[in-house]
Design an enzyme around this catalytic site. Structure first.
Site, mmCIF file in Angstrom:
data_model
loop_
_atom_site.group_PDB
_atom_site.id
_atom_site.type_symbol
_atom_site.label_atom_id
_atom_site.label_comp_id
_atom_site.label_asym_id
_atom_site.label_seq_id
_atom_site.Cartn_x
_atom_site.Cartn_y
_atom_site.Cartn_z
ATOM 1 C CB CYS A 112 -0.941 -0.005 1.208
ATOM 2 S SG CYS A 112 -0.089 -0.139 2.808
ATOM 3 C CG HIS A 155 -3.968 -0.248 5.174
ATOM 4 N ND1 HIS A 155 -3.334 -0.806 4.100
ATOM 5 C CD2 HIS A 155 -5.178 0.185 4.710
ATOM 6 C CE1 HIS A 155 -4.122 -0.738 3.033
ATOM 7 N NE2 HIS A 155 -5.241 -0.128 3.374
ATOM 8 C CG ASN A 164 -8.663 0.761 2.232
ATOM 9 O OD1 ASN A 164 -7.459 0.589 2.118
ATOM 10 N ND2 ASN A 164 -9.484 -0.158 2.717
#
Length: 632
Positions: free
Chosen positions: A74, A239, A264
């Site tokens: 990510c 994250h 996200n």
């Protein structure tokens, strides 16, 4: 049959990359990440095998939203958003003119550039991509027929050695690799709360955060969580997200409400906060306004208010904007940093790896001369070179569980084996009154808060015109490594290295170029040849003579001359030296002054430098030393 025309189909052999093959060797490093569960199940397909009409890009921004797959990268995908905000960066990283899959000339390869340790490196790969069940299993765009993102991800994996090497990382590092610039990081914890844990990073105040949000169209703004949150129990730990927008709804609501739209990279909704769909927060707004805001969010996006944002998220990362000329723009003043200079250096065990300021050997660290020609906003960055893929991924994943407790960044725990803990300090000095020990014992004008395991650390500040001493250091003494020092400034600057004394200067005939260099010369006095004695004797003129050349330049130059004798019989003789200026140099002469040195039957050593000290004379059992300083 006679006369029947036969048709032949010529099949082209598409390019296959021998250095990054379509095999497990390119996917896995040591099978110690969660990716290992897919061992033996991943196949490799070309875009034309995945969909009928593959494209590289789309003009519709909604189509190009990044979407994360089963790979834990990510941090890299958040940085890729920078390419969507800058045409300059997009063309820099993905050069235009790449053949499309519809072209007859297409050969199955893709080329991009990644900034690595001071240089843009060209990376070529074939277009075979990892898939599960015929679909891309790593990154992809929201619209599945676009392939710039998975191809760039593959090139980035090739640079790192494998896809698995991309599991867990830092957004700031990827931003630097894709922009060649600098990324800033802040913690979002409120001042006064867990201060001991917050000493390692800057705390972002809300006023500055609101100001920074004005740059959201020009640079990437990413936020991270280090452990599970009440609002996002599905997220797990570590994250990174992308901050898309910020709205001030205070006037229409009658109360102070700042809403942030967050994306996200997983591409699905996961937030359970008061501003999720159906949440209680929307009751504070007019139903028409609430409906409009909810209709704006795409799959994977959600709204949070400012209070919730600062409470639930741990860190924010922003890349410095890059204009269309490739120049950085300050996050704090939005001024363009027109001037930049780079120099490479290294910490060498026993020579220049002096450690932090707690060590008496700190002055031996590499030192750099920064001249600021006019009042400027200056950013000085220290980038250390990666230790080539020696990480134990099992240990790295285990270390992640301790990051939140230690208030470390998203991947500081994962980088400990690849990077040194480094710091950067800057002192202002009067160039012709420079004394190294005294300078380094004083507080620096700016420096990193502590030594950090980050790949790059930097300081930003306003500097007045003058000369500055820049010292990059590792925390531990004798910790070896290579680094790149970069300086960006709104005004004119010059950067140079303070070179250490030469190890063998016996052949030096004149002072080498450089205002702060040191020269050492060895010699001796021999009976009947060069032991002429003091000026009381007519033989004085036969003593050794050394030319001393002072380079021309504005102002005066400070020089220190030291004469040291080595007493072989443990008996020191009276020594001294004289310096004469040549009023009328003869043709062919290359010096403007001459140093004449007097000793009796002893070796000698003469040192020229610009470190100014007062006159002193020592007598010891084993040696005698005379020293003086002067100005030209």
């Amino acid at each position: 049959m006679l006369g029947e025309k036969k048709q032949f189909i010529v099949k082209r052999d598409l390019y296959t990359d021998p250095t990054f093959p379509a095999s497990d060797a390119s996917i896995f490093f040591d099978y110690c990440t969660p990716l290992a569960q897919f061992r033996g199940e991943i196949s490799w397909l070309r875009p034309k095998d995945i969909c009928s009409t593959p494209r590289l890009f789309s003009n519709n921004l909604q189509d190009v939203q990044v979407k994360q797959g089963i790979l834990g990268d990510c941090w890299f995908l958040c940085a890729c958003v920078a390419l969507q905000k800058s045409k300059y960066l997009l063309n820099k990283v993905i050069p235009p003119g790449q053949p499309s899959w519809a072209d007859e000339s297409y050969q199955g390869c893709f080329t991009c550039r990644v900034w690595q340790f001071g240089h843009w490196v060209e990376v070529t790969i074939d277009d075979r991509l990892p898939c599960l069940g015929g679909k891309l299993c790593f990154s992809q765009c929201q619209t599945e027929d676009l392939f710039w993102l998975p191809l760039l991800e593959k090139a980035y994996a090739k640079v790192h050695g494998s896809y698995e090497q991309l599991w867990a990382g830092q957004v700031a590092d990827a931003l630097v690799d894709l922009t060649g610039g600098i990324a800033e990081r802040w913690t979002l914890k409120a001042p006064g709360r867990n201060m001991e844990k917050e000493k390692t990073g800057m705390v972002l105040e809300k006023a500055l955060f609101r100001k920074l949000m004005n740059l959201k169209e020009q640079c990437v703004i990413s936020c991270s969580v280090f452990n599970s949150r009440q609002g996002a129990s599905e997220l797990g730990e570590f994250h990174a997200f992308i901050v898309i927008d910020m709205l001030n709804l205070s006037e229409m609501s009658g109360k102070e409400i700042f809403l942030l739209r967050i994306r996200n990279p997983w591409g699905r909704r996961c937030w359970r906060g008061p501003w999720c769909e159906g949440g209680e927060g929307w009751s504070r707004l007019d139903p028409v306004v609430a409906s409009e805001l909810l209709s704006q969010i795409q799959e994977g996006e959600f709204w949070v208010d400012e209070e919730e944002f600062f409470r639930e998220f741990d860190e924010i990362t922003m890349g410095f904007p890059v204009n269309e000329e490739g120049q950085l723009q300050s996050l704090y003043t939005e001024k363009v940093l027109y001037h930049s200079q780079n120099l490479f250096g290294s910490w060498v065990r026993g020579q220049s790896a002096g450690g932090c300021r707690n060590n008496s050997s700190f002055p031996t660290n590499p030192k750099f001369w920064l001249r600021v020609c006019e009042k400027s906003e200056v950013c000085i960055a220290l980038l250390q070179k990666h230790k080539k893929y020696s990480a134990d991924w099992a240990g790295r994943i285990k270390n992640l569980t301790h990051l939140a407790e230690e208030n470390l960044s998203l991947t500081q725990g994962t980088q400990g084996k690849n990077y040194q803990a480094v710091g950067l300090h800057v002192w202002k000095v009067e160039k012709k009154r420079f004394n190294l020990p005294k300078t380094l014992s004083a507080p620096p004008v700016v420096g990193t808060v502590c030594h950090s395991y980050d790949r790059e650390v930097h300081v930003c500040c306003d500097l007045s015109p003058g000369f500055y001493l820049v010292v990059p250091s590792t925390f531990l003494k004798d910790a070896v490594g290579n680094f790149l020092l970069r300086v960006f400034s709104t005004g004119r600057i010059s950067l140079s290295e303070l070179k250490p004394p030469p190890t063998d200067a016996a052949l030096c005939e004149e002072l080498p170029a450089g205002e702060w260099e040191t020269v050492q010369l060895h010699g001796c006095w021999k009976n009947g040849q060069s032991a002429g004695g003091s000026r009381n004797f007519p033989s004085f003129h036969i003593n050794p003579c050394f030319p001393l050349s002072i380079p021309a330049g504005p102002g005066k130059s400070s020089v220190k001359v030291t004469l040291r004798q080595h007493c072989q019989d443990s008996k020191c003789r009276p020594i001294g030296f004289h310096i004469f200026q040549e009023a009328h140099p003869q043709p062919g002469d290359t010096w403007t002054s001459t140093a004449r040195n007097i000793l009796y039957n002893c070796d000698e050593k003469v040192i020229y430098s610009s470190h100014t000290v007062h006159f002193k004379k020592y007598r010891k059992a084993e040696e005698c030393l005379a020293s003086c300083c002067f100005q030209f």
